[in-house]
Design a protein around this motif. Structure first.
Motif, PDB file in Angstrom:
ATOM      1  N   SER A  42       0.861  -1.182   0.000  1.00 14.35           N
ATOM      2  CA  SER A  42       0.000   0.000   0.000  1.00 14.35           C
ATOM      3  C   SER A  42       0.900   1.236   0.000  1.00 14.35           C
ATOM      4  CB  SER A  42      -0.901   0.002   1.243  1.00 14.35           C
ATOM      5  OG  SER A  42      -0.122   0.164   2.404  1.00 14.35           O
ATOM      6  N   SER A  43       0.285   2.395   0.141  1.00 12.49           N
ATOM      7  CA  SER A  43       1.089   3.620   0.192  1.00 12.49           C
ATOM      8  C   SER A  43       2.015   3.622   1.410  1.00 12.49           C
ATOM      9  CB  SER A  43       0.194   4.861   0.194  1.00 12.49           C
ATOM     10  OG  SER A  43      -0.648   4.856   1.334  1.00 12.49           O
ATOM     11  N   MET A  44       1.628   2.915   2.479  1.00  7.07           N
ATOM     12  CA  MET A  44       2.502   2.828   3.651  1.00  7.07           C
ATOM     13  C   MET A  44       3.757   2.034   3.329  1.00  7.07           C
ATOM     14  SD  MET A  44       1.092   4.756   5.793  1.00  7.07           S
ATOM     15  CE  MET A  44       2.082   4.494   7.246  1.00  7.07           C
ATOM     16  N   TRP A  45       3.641   1.044   2.482  1.00  6.55           N
ATOM     17  CA  TRP A  45       4.806   0.266   2.047  1.00  6.55           C
ATOM     18  C   TRP A  45       5.870   1.208   1.496  1.00  6.55           C
ATOM     19  CZ3 TRP A  45       7.169  -0.291  -2.721  1.00  6.55           C
ATOM     20  CH2 TRP A  45       8.076  -1.340  -2.854  1.00  6.55           C
ATOM     21  N   GLU A  46       5.426   2.120   0.644  1.00 12.40           N
ATOM     22  CA  GLU A  46       6.359   3.070   0.032  1.00 12.40           C
ATOM     23  C   GLU A  46       6.979   3.992   1.073  1.00 12.40           C
ATOM     24  OE1 GLU A  46       8.810   4.626  -2.563  1.00 12.40           O
ATOM     25  OE2 GLU A  46       7.458   2.985  -3.069  1.00 12.40           O
ATOM     26  N   ARG A  47       6.221   4.436   2.030  1.00  8.54           N
ATOM     27  CA  ARG A  47       6.753   5.321   3.077  1.00  8.54           C
ATOM     28  C   ARG A  47       7.836   4.629   3.893  1.00  8.54           C
ATOM     29  NH1 ARG A  47       1.534   8.436   5.626  1.00  8.54           N
ATOM     30  NH2 ARG A  47       1.148   9.809   3.866  1.00  8.54           N
TER      31      ARG A  47
END
Length: 140
Positions: A42-47
């Protein structure tokens, strides 16, 4: 300290995701070695990747109320599968602590127990379950 963070509820980004990200930043700033297992990309993975944190995707089931008891059988099976996957991941580079970020992280607790790694779980709300189930879960 080597710390493994586990979070299964990253399907929709909310407060627990934000808090865990802030904790990861603080842990890194304090000199800890952090790894994280998320349930899905998810976008948290990228963060987390931007922070230089090793991120592993390990599907973990979410439990919800259901009238059909087969839903719970499926959840239990998926929980066992996730536990085995987490054991394998934790064995790759054993942490000194497993931090589970939600009450649904039962596979993380079981994996930590199997490997005799200290663990912490955060329960951010009152667990709405019958007394015996609630006491059993909390005693883990």
């Amino acid at each position: 300290m080597r710390i493994a963070l586990v979070h299964s509820n990253n399907h929709d980004i909310g407060g627990s995701d934000t808090v865990l990200l802030q904790m990861a930043r603080a842990m890194i700033a304090a000199g800890h070695d952090i790894r994280i297992a998320l349930s899905k990309r998810s976008s948290m993975w990228e963060r987390y990747r931007q922070l230089g944190i090793d991120v592993e995707i390990i599907p973990m089931p979410r439990i919800s109320k259901a009238r059909n008891p087969l839903v719970y059988v499926r959840w239990l099976f998926q929980t066992l599968v996730a536990t085995v996957r987490l054991v394998r991941w934790l064995r790759q580079s054993p942490p000194e602590l497993v931090f589970a970020n939600d009450f649904n992280e039962l596979p993380a607790l079981w994996a930590a127990r199997l490997l005799r790694i200290p663990s912490v779980i955060v329960i951010r709300f009152f667990l709405d379950a019958p007394g015996l189930i609630r006491r059993s879960y909390i005693s883990l």
